[in-house]
Design an enzyme around this catalytic site. Sequence first.
Site: not given
Length: 295
Positions: A96, A172, A240
């Site tokens: 990702t 995503k 993150k």
Amino acid sequence: MNRAGLIGLGAMGAGIAATLRDRGYEMHVCDARPGAAVRFAEAGGVAWATPAQVAHRCEVVISVVVNAAQTEEVLFGEGGAAASMKPGSVFVMCSTVDPNWSMALEERLGALGILYIDAPISGGAAKAASGQMTVMSAARPEAYARADAVLDAMAGKVYRLGDRAGAGSKVKIINQLLAGVHIAAAAEAMALGLREGVAPDALYEVITHSAGNSWMFENRMAHVLAGDYTPLSAVDIFVKDLGLVLDTARASKFPLPLASTAHQMFMQASTAGFAKEDDSAVIKIFPGIELPPSH
């Protein structure tokens, strides 16, 4: 025998490698942790010490590491894959990452004659191991032509979302927006129930059979009830990933009030000492509640 390379034997990577092995691929693997590749190879496969050694032998190389920085290391660090990949071979990036970074990587690899698939994954370790995970991909047609069989073998669903890198990573991070918000909301709901003296098992039973349920409530609040914060996906993953969501939206001045709040909750959990625990540990930021003990 078909052959494929995989770099990064964490929870998802090990599952993907095992799935491909079970489906007839000769797997060449490496991992930054000493011994991980050797343990995998004991059940079938070939272990190597560096990404370059994997890339030298495989026309399709799959990278399943944590973030863009680790992907850079896999490709361009000491013993990196890029210098050993033959022209026309395919690098499949499953992390990702910032979509703009992924688009730039396609161009960098293209200059070296290497094809690239922007292919973040979802579904967790269990679905990776059973070959049922989801791949959100985007790539040039010639990259798909070389790697389609590998993609279809490693996943239950492979979405082809565009003919250039970027679309896979965008989808995503939108998925991660929802996943992070759902976990944060689930934790808030369970915390309120605990504060109000509701029996947690009863609350879980009712919510999972009612309209307020979500996949994340059902999955993550089971961890809370068991008092088990072993990291299947850690708090810092959502620090993150929600950070990437907010960075993407900030570039076009697009407001994301729920994602912003969820990000702050994960940041609070991380700085409170729960960074490496399961992401359900975000519930630990709520004051004045007694969490279920470890079973």
